[in-house]
Scaffold this active site. Structure first.
Site, PDB file in Angstrom:
ATOM      1  CG  ASP A 267     -34.163   0.051  19.525  1.00 36.24           C
ATOM      2  OD1 ASP A 267     -33.131   0.178  20.210  1.00 36.24           O
ATOM      3  OD2 ASP A 267     -34.258  -0.789  18.609  1.00 36.24           O
TER       4      ASP A 267
HETATM    5  C1  GLC Z   1     -30.408  -0.743  19.246  1.00 32.38           C
HETATM    6  C2  GLC Z   1     -31.141  -1.947  18.843  1.00 32.38           C
HETATM    7  C3  GLC Z   1     -31.657  -2.777  19.964  1.00 32.38           C
HETATM    8  C4  GLC Z   1     -30.753  -2.733  21.152  1.00 32.38           C
HETATM    9  C5  GLC Z   1     -30.577  -1.296  21.586  1.00 32.38           C
HETATM   10  C6  GLC Z   1     -29.704  -1.134  22.810  1.00 32.38           C
HETATM   11  O1  GLC Z   1     -30.118   0.192  18.339  1.00 32.38           O
HETATM   12  O2  GLC Z   1     -32.067  -1.817  17.815  1.00 32.38           O
HETATM   13  O3  GLC Z   1     -31.878  -4.076  19.530  1.00 32.38           O
HETATM   14  O4  GLC Z   1     -31.249  -3.522  22.185  1.00 32.38           O
HETATM   15  O5  GLC Z   1     -30.053  -0.521  20.540  1.00 32.38           O
HETATM   16  O6  GLC Z   1     -28.381  -1.354  22.559  1.00 32.38           O
END
Ligand code: GLC
Length: 721
Positions: A267
């Protein structure tokens, strides 16, 4: 670019080029970018050079066909081997045509329409240049304080799995390589991100392995069984180790046990977050733990970029680990057809034509109407067209109805509630007043609201949470409506007029002060681009409320977690011989939620007959048939969701008081009766034992059939093995 086996690319790549494939950067780093892109985490100075960007394997948050083409073109010019960029983005509940938030979609119990919504989201995203969506989120949720419950289908492992499958089918279709109107899916957040302690985002998760396997993992597994191409690791710890550096979770379980061969991505910033977690001393150790655990792509930090080469060259890690990760990424690029056509679906002309088109919005309207849940109705709804209406509340005229994760959606283009009602009746008989803001109020606003209400036959109150109040990092410790709105409803209730509350929010709320004051409560969630029309359809009875909750509405936050599939305890409160005091209960509130899982009303009424069982005994070769007759005893044609639950009365480990095993949505005309039959089989009775074996036990069970998890009639049967 001549086609060549992917292994040949890897052989030709320098170590720096390989490591570049493992980096994902936001769009603003790339030549050709016009936008900042979508920022969903902290932006820090990453110290990336021209050369690093040139070698980078994927980009996040990009959108817009022309921008995608420009960036890809510039990248191919500069990348030595001409390896195309993978373009990923969060397409969670629609791209520009925004559908209801996933929790609302869950409440539709309509897998076909959910799949169709994902198909449309994929099409709009794909023509705008996106290759991969960071969806579906298959996290099981039991704590409405957590802001991201709006992104889940709810609290049931089986239903979440069914929705995860439907979304994957919709996003990916059957042939990603040739069907350029689809995108690859990335199931997230592996694992158990929804079990954050205290409902606070990014917080600790600690579950027994059995809990994890029995309740939290099945929905991710369902997505993978449906062919989901990617997995995103979660921010949280699982048994003391952040998922991002959790070898047991990613390499042992996901890769080796489940055989997942696709790409695993971290993430946002999560590799480096191993440091504040206290699981790595520095960036180098964070890189080491993550690559060893099985993270292929590091999103938005640069621990791999800075340290993997040294780790490989000094022999701390085998370079094979890097090669394997690169190969998985290249394989996904190949699967998406990017080596043949790096621009894939990106097409500015088609983008202009189909994105947010009428056909897509019609599906959004239909799904929104099916997602709303009528929680209470004492004869206030449906409204009549000859009634004069006072439409009051911060959501009366607000376009903030798309909900979190709708970064490409336009709140200006969203159909507001006032527009939806006006489209039915004209503005002649509607008086509109804000009443208060989302969180603040003024006397002037209140007086205007009271004036509007005085002359009206009925009050429609549009209340809720702004979209900022849920979603990522949108947690609340008090899940009542903000005080300003509670004060408004209190004053309006004093007028004694019929009053319907329409709620816009991203989580189950504590409805004290609302459900006790309004004669009708319609939970509209964040309904998406066509929200106003869909809600007006329901308010006037042009569509029938058919949504059923997939997450319990607590009586009060003090009960949390409160979910339908809980254990009985040794001292259940409702036992026939229960004591007054020494039972499992609260002294100051009920044990039960205000509105349970599966619950929802219609404008008609349904009557359930005596359920029947084909036999009192099941064996592995002799499944049971469970039948019930359901009649529409009211005046309107409407859909009912017939639900099948099971309880295992004595297990190797304790078993939930009810577990959803199946459901059927049926449309019944007034006066019509239909028999619904379910087949119940031995595999549906299996569960994880104390030693983690997955099996059923001989013995007695109850099977329930009914309109929700509370009001269902039970029948006994036994399983013989
Ligand atoms: C985040 C989220 C995730 C998302 C990612 C990209 O902080 O937890 O769900 O896909 O960033 O934007």
């Amino acid at each position: 670019m001549k086609p060549q086996p992917l292994e040949a690319y890897v052989e030709q790549m320098t170590l720096a080029e390989k490591i570049g494939q493992l980096l994902q950067l936001a769009v603003s780093f790339f030549e050709g970018a016009e936008t900042e892109g979508e920022i969903t985490g902290p932006m820090e100075v990453l110290g990336v050079s021209e050369e690093n960007v040139r070698n980078t394997g994927s980009v996040l948050g990009l959108s817009g066909a022309q921008e995608a083409i420009n960036i890809q073109q510039a990248h191919l010019r500069k990348n030595r081997l001409g390896i195309p960029l993978l373009i990923m983005a969060d397409i969670i509940h629609g791209y520009k045509t925004i559908f209801p938030v996933p929790l609302a979609i869950g409440c539709s119990w309509d897998l076909k329409l959910a799949e169709r919504s994902a198909e449309i989201a994929a099409l709009e995203a794909a023509v705008s240049g996106v290759h991969v969506t960071f969806a579906p989120m298959a996290d099981l949720v039991r704590d409405p304080r957590w802001g991201r419950v709006m992104e889940s289908a709810g609290e049931d492992p089986f239903l979440n799995g069914e929705f995860a499958r439907a979304f994957v089918r919709g996003f990916q279709g059957k042939d990603l390589q040739n069907d350029t109107s689809r995108v690859a899916a990335c199931v997230k957040h592996f694992a158990a991100y929804g079990a954050a302690e205290g409902g606070r985002d990014y917080n600790t998760v600690d579950l027994s392995e059995r809990q994890l396997r029995e309740y939290y993992l099945p929905a991710y597994k369902a997505a993978l069984d449906e062919g989901c191409e990617m997995v995103m690791a979660s921010f949280n710890t699982v048994d003391g180790i952040p998922s991002t550096g959790n070898k047991r979770l990613l390499r042992r379980l996901l890769r080796e046990e489940w055989g997942f061969g696709g790409v695993i991505i971290s993430d946002w910033g999560a590799v480096k977050e191993l440091i504040p977690h206290g699981a790595a001393a520095d960036e180098k150790e964070a890189a080491l733990r993550s690559i060893e655990a099985g993270i292929d792509i590091e999103m938005m930090t640069t621990c791999y970029m800075k340290h993997l080469a040294e780790l490989a060259e000094s022999g701390v890690i085998d370079e094979k680990l890097i090669d394997e990760a690169v190969l998985r990424i290249l394989r996904l690029k190949q699967k998406l057809g990017l080596f043949d056509n790096p621009y894939r679906g990106a097409d500015p002309a088609r983008e202009a034509e189909i994105v947010f088109c009428g056909e897509h919005r019609a599906v959004s309207r239909e799904l929104a109407a099916k997602s709303c849940v009528l929680l209470k109705n004492e004869g206030v709804l449906p409204l009549r067209r000859d009634q004069s209406i006072a439409l009051i509340g911060p959501f009366a005229q607000s376009g903030d109805i798309l909900g979190p994760w709708s970064w490409q959606g336009s709140t200006e283009a969203a159909v507001r509630l006032v527009d939806g009602i006006a489209a039915k009746t004209g503005m002649g008989r509607i008086a509109v007043a804000e009443g208060c803001g989302f969180e603040e109020a003024s006397d002037r606003q209140l007086e205007a609201a009271l004036r509007a209400a005085e002359g009206a036959d009925v009050i429609v109150l549009a209340l809720g949470e702004s979209s900022e109040m849920s979603g990522e990092a949108g947690c609340r410790g008090d899940i009542r409506l903000p005080q300003a709105q509670l004060a408004l409803i209190e004053r309006l209730a004093e007028l004694g007029k019929p009053m319907a509350a329409v709620l816009f929010n991203g989580r189950p709320l504590d409805l004290h002060g609302v459900a006790d004051r309004a004669g009708a409560v319609l939970e509209a969630w964040f309904p998406g681009s066509e929200g106003g029309h869909a809600i007006a359809d329901l308010l006037f009875g042009d569509a029938q409320p058919s949504g059923r909750l997939t997450m319990s509405f607590p009586y009060a936050a003090g009960q949390i977690p409160v979910y339908y599939n809980h254990f009985n305890t040794g001292r259940p409160k409702d036992a026939p011989d229960a004591q007054v005091r020494y039972v499992s209960q609260y002294l100051d509130m009920p044990n039960e939620p205000l509105y349970p899982f599966g619950y929802g009303l219609s404008y008609t009424s349904f009557a359930y007959g005596e359920p029947g069982l084909s036999s009192p005994e099941m064996t592995p070769d002799r499944p049971l048939t469970v039948k019930v007759k359901v009649a529409n005893t009211g005046v309107a044609a409407a859909e009912e969701t017939v639900q099948l639950y099971v309880r295992d009365l004595a297990g190797d480990v304790v078993r939930p008081v009810k577990e959803l095993k199946d459901f059927r949505k049926i449309l019944l005309q007034p006066g019509e009766t239909r028999e619904v039959a379910f087949e119940l089989t031995e595999p549906q009775l299996r569960y994880h034992h104390a030693d983690l074996t997955f099996a059923s036990d001989a013995g007695d069970f109850l099977v329930y059939i009914g309109p929700n998890s509370r009001d269902a009639a039970g029948m006994r049967f036994s399983l013989r093995l």
